[in-house]
Design a protein around this motif. Sequence first.
Motif, PDB file in Angstrom:
ATOM      1  N   LEU A  12     -22.628 -36.393  50.062  1.00  0.00           N
ATOM      2  CA  LEU A  12     -22.854 -35.393  49.018  1.00  0.00           C
ATOM      3  C   LEU A  12     -22.456 -33.994  49.495  1.00  0.00           C
ATOM      4  CD1 LEU A  12     -26.374 -36.360  47.584  1.00  0.00           C
ATOM      5  CD2 LEU A  12     -24.135 -36.769  46.552  1.00  0.00           C
ATOM      6  N   ALA A  13     -22.052 -33.174  48.538  1.00  0.00           N
ATOM      7  CA  ALA A  13     -21.770 -31.757  48.783  1.00  0.00           C
ATOM      8  C   ALA A  13     -22.307 -30.977  47.602  1.00  0.00           C
ATOM      9  CB  ALA A  13     -20.270 -31.530  48.931  1.00  0.00           C
ATOM     10  N   CYS A  14     -22.530 -29.710  47.800  1.00  0.00           N
ATOM     11  CA  CYS A  14     -22.976 -28.856  46.703  1.00  0.00           C
ATOM     12  C   CYS A  14     -21.892 -28.854  45.620  1.00  0.00           C
ATOM     13  CB  CYS A  14     -23.215 -27.432  47.216  1.00  0.00           C
ATOM     14  SG  CYS A  14     -23.604 -26.257  45.905  1.00  0.00           S
ATOM     15  N   PRO A  15     -22.257 -29.157  44.383  1.00  0.00           N
ATOM     16  CA  PRO A  15     -21.246 -29.180  43.324  1.00  0.00           C
ATOM     17  C   PRO A  15     -20.714 -27.789  42.962  1.00  0.00           C
ATOM     18  CG  PRO A  15     -23.408 -29.725  42.434  1.00  0.00           C
ATOM     19  CD  PRO A  15     -23.555 -29.619  43.917  1.00  0.00           C
ATOM     20  N   ARG A  16     -21.425 -26.752  43.347  1.00  0.00           N
ATOM     21  CA  ARG A  16     -20.977 -25.384  43.033  1.00  0.00           C
ATOM     22  C   ARG A  16     -19.976 -24.880  44.071  1.00  0.00           C
ATOM     23  NH1 ARG A  16     -25.623 -21.375  42.144  1.00  0.00           N
ATOM     24  NH2 ARG A  16     -25.641 -22.331  40.109  1.00  0.00           N
ATOM     25  N   CYS A  17     -20.308 -25.000  45.367  1.00  0.00           N
ATOM     26  CA  CYS A  17     -19.456 -24.416  46.414  1.00  0.00           C
ATOM     27  C   CYS A  17     -18.818 -25.458  47.336  1.00  0.00           C
ATOM     28  CB  CYS A  17     -20.248 -23.418  47.237  1.00  0.00           C
ATOM     29  SG  CYS A  17     -21.446 -24.169  48.371  1.00  0.00           S
ATOM     30  N   LEU A  18     -19.197 -26.718  47.169  1.00  0.00           N
ATOM     31  CA  LEU A  18     -18.731 -27.833  48.003  1.00  0.00           C
ATOM     32  C   LEU A  18     -19.224 -27.744  49.450  1.00  0.00           C
ATOM     33  CD1 LEU A  18     -15.102 -28.259  46.640  1.00  0.00           C
ATOM     34  CD2 LEU A  18     -17.203 -29.378  45.874  1.00  0.00           C
ATOM     35  N   GLY A  19     -20.269 -26.943  49.666  1.00  0.00           N
ATOM     36  CA  GLY A  19     -20.847 -26.786  50.995  1.00  0.00           C
ATOM     37  C   GLY A  19     -21.776 -27.935  51.364  1.00  0.00           C
ATOM     38  N   THR A  20     -22.243 -27.896  52.593  1.00  0.00           N
ATOM     39  CA  THR A  20     -23.153 -28.932  53.084  1.00  0.00           C
ATOM     40  C   THR A  20     -24.555 -28.716  52.526  1.00  0.00           C
ATOM     41  OG1 THR A  20     -23.657 -27.667  55.064  1.00  0.00           O
ATOM     42  CG2 THR A  20     -21.855 -29.264  55.222  1.00  0.00           C
ATOM     43  N   LEU A  21     -25.317 -29.783  52.518  1.00  0.00           N
ATOM     44  CA  LEU A  21     -26.668 -29.770  51.981  1.00  0.00           C
ATOM     45  C   LEU A  21     -27.681 -30.105  53.066  1.00  0.00           C
ATOM     46  CD1 LEU A  21     -25.900 -31.741  48.712  1.00  0.00           C
ATOM     47  CD2 LEU A  21     -26.291 -29.281  48.904  1.00  0.00           C
ATOM     48  N   GLU A  22     -28.905 -29.675  52.839  1.00  0.00           N
ATOM     49  CA  GLU A  22     -30.028 -29.968  53.725  1.00  0.00           C
ATOM     50  C   GLU A  22     -31.076 -30.718  52.905  1.00  0.00           C
ATOM     51  OE1 GLU A  22     -33.732 -27.429  55.653  1.00  0.00           O
ATOM     52  OE2 GLU A  22     -32.102 -26.383  54.652  1.00  0.00           O
ATOM     53  N   ALA A  23     -31.581 -31.810  53.453  1.00  0.00           N
ATOM     54  CA  ALA A  23     -32.626 -32.567  52.752  1.00  0.00           C
ATOM     55  C   ALA A  23     -33.962 -31.861  52.909  1.00  0.00           C
ATOM     56  CB  ALA A  23     -32.715 -33.981  53.312  1.00  0.00           C
ATOM     57  N   LEU A  24     -34.680 -31.734  51.803  1.00  0.00           N
ATOM     58  CA  LEU A  24     -36.030 -31.161  51.814  1.00  0.00           C
ATOM     59  C   LEU A  24     -37.008 -32.305  51.590  1.00  0.00           C
ATOM     60  CD1 LEU A  24     -35.417 -27.980  49.644  1.00  0.00           C
ATOM     61  CD2 LEU A  24     -35.317 -28.214  52.131  1.00  0.00           C
ATOM     62  N   THR A  25     -37.837 -32.561  52.582  1.00  0.00           N
ATOM     63  CA  THR A  25     -38.752 -33.691  52.502  1.00  0.00           C
ATOM     64  C   THR A  25     -40.196 -33.226  52.492  1.00  0.00           C
ATOM     65  OG1 THR A  25     -38.768 -33.959  54.887  1.00  0.00           O
ATOM     66  CG2 THR A  25     -37.137 -35.249  53.673  1.00  0.00           C
ATOM     67  N   ARG A  26     -41.014 -34.077  51.946  1.00  0.00           N
ATOM     68  CA  ARG A  26     -42.463 -33.835  51.920  1.00  0.00           C
ATOM     69  C   ARG A  26     -43.137 -35.194  51.945  1.00  0.00           C
ATOM     70  NH1 ARG A  26     -45.688 -30.768  47.127  1.00  0.00           N
ATOM     71  NH2 ARG A  26     -47.751 -31.051  47.979  1.00  0.00           N
ATOM     72  N   ASP A  27     -44.057 -35.362  52.854  1.00  0.00           N
ATOM     73  CA  ASP A  27     -44.771 -36.632  53.008  1.00  0.00           C
ATOM     74  C   ASP A  27     -43.811 -37.807  53.157  1.00  0.00           C
ATOM     75  OD1 ASP A  27     -47.207 -35.283  52.769  1.00  0.00           O
ATOM     76  OD2 ASP A  27     -47.203 -35.480  50.584  1.00  0.00           O
ATOM     77  N   GLY A  28     -42.709 -37.583  53.879  1.00  0.00           N
ATOM     78  CA  GLY A  28     -41.753 -38.649  54.145  1.00  0.00           C
ATOM     79  C   GLY A  28     -40.802 -38.974  53.009  1.00  0.00           C
ATOM     80  N   ARG A  29     -40.878 -38.232  51.912  1.00  0.00           N
ATOM     81  CA  ARG A  29     -39.996 -38.479  50.761  1.00  0.00           C
ATOM     82  C   ARG A  29     -39.068 -37.282  50.560  1.00  0.00           C
ATOM     83  NH1 ARG A  29     -41.299 -42.425  46.961  1.00  0.00           N
ATOM     84  NH2 ARG A  29     -40.213 -41.168  45.432  1.00  0.00           N
ATOM     85  N   GLU A  31     -37.406 -34.696  48.444  1.00  0.00           N
ATOM     86  CA  GLU A  31     -37.683 -34.102  47.136  1.00  0.00           C
ATOM     87  C   GLU A  31     -36.494 -33.346  46.578  1.00  0.00           C
ATOM     88  OE1 GLU A  31     -41.188 -31.678  47.378  1.00  0.00           O
ATOM     89  OE2 GLU A  31     -42.435 -33.426  46.956  1.00  0.00           O
ATOM     90  N   GLY A  32     -35.564 -32.961  47.440  1.00  0.00           N
ATOM     91  CA  GLY A  32     -34.417 -32.210  46.960  1.00  0.00           C
ATOM     92  C   GLY A  32     -33.393 -32.013  48.055  1.00  0.00           C
ATOM     93  N   PHE A  33     -32.220 -31.527  47.633  1.00  0.00           N
ATOM     94  CA  PHE A  33     -31.135 -31.214  48.561  1.00  0.00           C
ATOM     95  C   PHE A  33     -30.785 -29.750  48.370  1.00  0.00           C
ATOM     96  CE2 PHE A  33     -30.872 -35.770  48.114  1.00  0.00           C
ATOM     97  CZ  PHE A  33     -30.675 -36.184  49.422  1.00  0.00           C
ATOM     98  N   ALA A  34     -30.901 -28.967  49.436  1.00  0.00           N
ATOM     99  CA  ALA A  34     -30.714 -27.523  49.360  1.00  0.00           C
ATOM    100  C   ALA A  34     -29.334 -27.112  49.850  1.00  0.00           C
ATOM    101  CB  ALA A  34     -31.773 -26.821  50.200  1.00  0.00           C
ATOM    102  N   CYS A  35     -28.755 -26.148  49.134  1.00  0.00           N
ATOM    103  CA  CYS A  35     -27.517 -25.506  49.567  1.00  0.00           C
ATOM    104  C   CYS A  35     -27.881 -24.105  50.022  1.00  0.00           C
ATOM    105  CB  CYS A  35     -26.498 -25.453  48.431  1.00  0.00           C
ATOM    106  SG  CYS A  35     -24.997 -24.544  48.901  1.00  0.00           S
ATOM    107  N   GLN A  36     -27.690 -23.824  51.309  1.00  0.00           N
ATOM    108  CA  GLN A  36     -28.021 -22.508  51.848  1.00  0.00           C
ATOM    109  C   GLN A  36     -27.122 -21.428  51.267  1.00  0.00           C
ATOM    110  OE1 GLN A  36     -30.848 -22.938  52.843  1.00  0.00           O
ATOM    111  NE2 GLN A  36     -30.920 -22.812  55.062  1.00  0.00           N
ATOM    112  N   ALA A  37     -25.833 -21.724  51.082  1.00  0.00           N
ATOM    113  CA  ALA A  37     -24.885 -20.728  50.592  1.00  0.00           C
ATOM    114  C   ALA A  37     -25.205 -20.290  49.164  1.00  0.00           C
ATOM    115  CB  ALA A  37     -23.464 -21.279  50.663  1.00  0.00           C
TER     116      ALA A  37
END
Length: 83
Positions: A12-29, A31-37
């Motif tokens: 996966l890549a950010c659909p806006r900038c095509l940058g890398t993503l970071e997984a955001l987890t909570r309680d082992g699940r 919850e989202g994929f963050a684009c820092q840019a």
Amino acid sequence: MPMNTEELLRILACPRCLGTLEALTRDGRTEGFACQACRVVYPVRDDIPVMLVEEAVPRAQWDQGAREKSAAGHAEERAGERD
């Protein structure tokens, strides 16, 4: 079948900038994929990443507990499209 977060991060890549993503987890699940840019988070709903620019939640709102874009966020986005 549970989502394989590491595999998704490789493809996966950010659909806006095509940058890398970071997984955001909570309680082992994941919850989202963050684009820092772009400073947005793409939410995961029912174990499916929602990789739509119009569904991205601003990171500041996400950090405050929002998991969906607010109505104000939608209005700002539409106003920006008209400019």
